[in-house]
Design an enzyme around this catalytic site. Structure first.
Site, mmCIF file in Angstrom:
data_model
loop_
_atom_site.group_PDB
_atom_site.id
_atom_site.type_symbol
_atom_site.label_atom_id
_atom_site.label_comp_id
_atom_site.label_asym_id
_atom_site.label_seq_id
_atom_site.Cartn_x
_atom_site.Cartn_y
_atom_site.Cartn_z
ATOM 1 N N TYR A 49 0.902 -1.148 0.000
ATOM 2 C CA TYR A 49 0.000 0.000 0.000
ATOM 3 C C TYR A 49 0.944 1.201 0.000
ATOM 4 C CZ TYR A 49 -3.741 3.179 1.445
ATOM 5 O OH TYR A 49 -4.653 4.199 1.496
ATOM 6 N N THR B 187 11.621 0.700 2.535
ATOM 7 C CA THR B 187 11.673 2.112 2.174
ATOM 8 C C THR B 187 12.544 2.969 3.096
ATOM 9 O OG1 THR B 187 10.252 4.074 2.030
ATOM 10 C CG2 THR B 187 9.512 2.351 3.504
ATOM 11 N N TYR C 84 2.407 5.001 6.730
ATOM 12 C CA TYR C 84 3.046 4.192 5.684
ATOM 13 C C TYR C 84 4.397 3.654 6.180
ATOM 14 C CZ TYR C 84 5.868 3.252 1.513
ATOM 15 O OH TYR C 84 6.722 2.688 0.604
ATOM 16 N N LYS D 63 5.437 -0.254 6.931
ATOM 17 C CA LYS D 63 6.551 -0.901 6.225
ATOM 18 C C LYS D 63 7.596 -1.409 7.234
ATOM 19 C CE LYS D 63 7.362 -1.085 2.322
ATOM 20 N NZ LYS D 63 7.047 -2.111 1.272
HETATM 21 N N1 LIG Z 1 7.951 4.395 -5.330
HETATM 22 C C1 LIG Z 1 8.864 4.723 -4.432
HETATM 23 O O1 LIG Z 1 9.433 5.816 -4.484
HETATM 24 C C2 LIG Z 1 9.247 3.753 -3.346
HETATM 25 C C3 LIG Z 1 10.186 4.170 -2.387
HETATM 26 C C4 LIG Z 1 10.569 3.284 -1.388
HETATM 27 C C5 LIG Z 1 10.049 2.010 -1.355
HETATM 28 N N2 LIG Z 1 9.118 1.632 -2.281
HETATM 29 C C6 LIG Z 1 8.597 0.273 -2.195
HETATM 30 O O2 LIG Z 1 8.722 -0.324 -3.483
HETATM 31 C C7 LIG Z 1 7.715 -1.319 -3.645
HETATM 32 C C8 LIG Z 1 7.003 -1.097 -4.966
HETATM 33 O O3 LIG Z 1 6.244 0.086 -4.876
HETATM 34 P P1 LIG Z 1 5.931 1.055 -6.107
HETATM 35 O O4 LIG Z 1 6.227 2.441 -5.639
HETATM 36 O O5 LIG Z 1 6.565 0.529 -7.331
HETATM 37 O O6 LIG Z 1 4.357 1.007 -6.175
HETATM 38 P P2 LIG Z 1 3.335 0.086 -7.019
HETATM 39 O O7 LIG Z 1 3.692 0.091 -8.469
HETATM 40 O O8 LIG Z 1 1.985 0.587 -6.655
HETATM 41 O O9 LIG Z 1 3.623 -1.357 -6.471
HETATM 42 C C9 LIG Z 1 2.907 -1.908 -5.411
HETATM 43 C C10 LIG Z 1 2.258 -3.170 -5.912
HETATM 44 O O10 LIG Z 1 1.578 -3.768 -4.814
HETATM 45 C C11 LIG Z 1 0.429 -4.383 -5.341
HETATM 46 N N3 LIG Z 1 -0.556 -4.531 -4.287
HETATM 47 C C12 LIG Z 1 -1.142 -3.561 -3.563
HETATM 48 N N4 LIG Z 1 -2.008 -4.099 -2.681
HETATM 49 C C13 LIG Z 1 -1.953 -5.426 -2.859
HETATM 50 C C14 LIG Z 1 -2.612 -6.529 -2.259
HETATM 51 N N5 LIG Z 1 -3.494 -6.365 -1.279
HETATM 52 N N6 LIG Z 1 -2.307 -7.780 -2.702
HETATM 53 C C15 LIG Z 1 -1.419 -7.952 -3.697
HETATM 54 N N7 LIG Z 1 -0.772 -6.955 -4.308
HETATM 55 C C16 LIG Z 1 -1.036 -5.710 -3.887
HETATM 56 C C17 LIG Z 1 -0.054 -3.448 -6.423
HETATM 57 O O11 LIG Z 1 -0.811 -4.192 -7.335
HETATM 58 P P3 LIG Z 1 -1.816 -3.488 -8.390
HETATM 59 O O12 LIG Z 1 -0.967 -2.761 -9.361
HETATM 60 O O13 LIG Z 1 -2.532 -4.651 -8.970
HETATM 61 O O14 LIG Z 1 -2.670 -2.583 -7.571
HETATM 62 C C18 LIG Z 1 1.241 -2.939 -7.022
HETATM 63 O O15 LIG Z 1 1.623 -3.691 -8.139
HETATM 64 C C19 LIG Z 1 6.811 -1.204 -2.409
HETATM 65 O O16 LIG Z 1 7.198 -2.187 -1.482
HETATM 66 C C20 LIG Z 1 7.126 0.183 -1.864
HETATM 67 O O17 LIG Z 1 6.881 0.243 -0.476
HETATM 68 C C21 LIG Z 1 8.725 2.470 -3.275
#
Ligand SMILES: NC(=O)c1ccc[n+]([C@@H]2O[C@H](COP(=O)([O-])OP(=O)(O)OC[C@H]3O[C@@H](n4cnc5c(N)ncnc54)[C@H](OP(=O)(O)O)[C@@H]3O)[C@@H](O)[C@H]2O)c1
Length: 235
Positions: free
Chosen positions: A8, A48, A72, A76
């Site tokens: 999330y 994160t 958030y 995490k």
């Molecule tokens: N973006 C950043 O800057 C950033 C920074 C630090 C860490 N992160 C971490 O990187 C990882 C990827 O994040 P992202 O930013 O690339 O966002 P994202 O594209 O939204 O990836 C999150 C994924 O989680 C899936 N998801 C959400 N709820 C779910 C559920 N209940 N069951 C199964 N799947 C679920 C979503 O699926 P759907 O697409 O089908 O909804 C999505 O593909 C996460 O762990 C996040 O905490 C990201």
């Protein structure tokens, strides 16, 4: 192995949907950890920079103590703890401020593309200069993660971000500098933004443990340049 990127990710919404954020980021991680143990497979939990409070004002190393300032980050961090304490074989990989070809589905894209789109639409671009982070290209993380897993270092927490750090204003200016576009970027303070969740003001990460095993990420400016030059970008 399982690489658990599911999360999330909407930081402000998490403040009002705390239970949902914990269901996905913490309980989800617990479930994955249990299944990984049952199947005797490696569990890689993507975490994160938002587990830190940002008060120190210097890049965080893996062993620094988290102290999340929003729901958030706390959810995490709970996911990290479940991963560590319920998986026999695990890596917690902290990444930060990601941009990449596909973008975050939960956020509807990535920051770099948002800025480019704004410039194309002629919209006013206002960016904060008092929040510092490690901008990181997803391609670099993926490549490093692959090498990392092949090497199979000691289980634990690792940071994987592009080297160096900057504030969001400088990051935005660098995007347009690389593109060669003359775009005005207005500087604002984070106090001017009305957002539900607090953010750590300095969440840059240091890849200390990665370096200890001889691996090095490239500088964030180099990675950004590569990303922007990958396709032709007319205005
Ligand atoms: N973006 C950043 O800057 C950033 C920074 C630090 C860490 N992160 C971490 O990187 C990882 C990827 O994040 P992202 O930013 O690339 O966002 P994202 O594209 O939204 O990836 C999150 C994924 O989680 C899936 N998801 C959400 N709820 C779910 C559920 N209940 N069951 C199964 N799947 C679920 C979503 O699926 P759907 O697409 O089908 O909804 C999505 O593909 C996460 O762990 C996040 O905490 C990201």
């Amino acid at each position: 192995m399982v690489i658990n990127t599911a999360a999330y990710v909407r930081v402000d919404d998490a403040e009002v949907e705390a239970e949902k954020a914990f269901q996905v980021n913490a309980i989800g991680a617990l479930n994955v950890a249990k299944v990984c143990n049952e199947l005797d497979v490696l569990n890689v939990y993507i975490s994160t920079d938002y587990v830190f409070d940002g008060i120190r004002g210097a890049p965080y190393e893996e062993e620094d103590v988290p102290n999340p300032v929003n729901v958030y980050g706390l959810s995490k961090y709970a996911g990290e703890i479940f991963t560590r304490n319920y998986s026999e074989k695990y890596y917690v990989i902290r990444v930060a401020s990601l941009y990449g070809k596909v973008g975050a589905s939960g956020k509807g894209g990535n920051f770099v593309e948002f800025m480019i789109q704004k410039a194309r639409n002629g919209g006013e671009i206002k960016v904060v200069d008092d929040v510092f982070m490690s901008p990181t290209c997803t391609k670099d993380v993926s490549r490093m993660l692959k090498r990392f897993i092949e090497i199979k270092p000691e289980f634990g927490i690792y940071h994987i971000v592009n080297e160096g750090y900057c504030n969001w204003y400088d990051f935005t200016r660098e995007i347009f500098y690389i593109l060669g576009w003359d775009v005005e970027v207005k500087l604002i303070k984070s106090s001017e933004l009305e957002r539900l969740a607090r953010r750590p003001v300095f969440s840059a990460l240091k890849n200390k443990k990665l370096e200890d095993i001889g691996l090095r990420m490239r500088d964030w400016k180099e990675a950004l340049k590569d990303y922007l030059m990958e396709e032709k970008r007319g205005r």
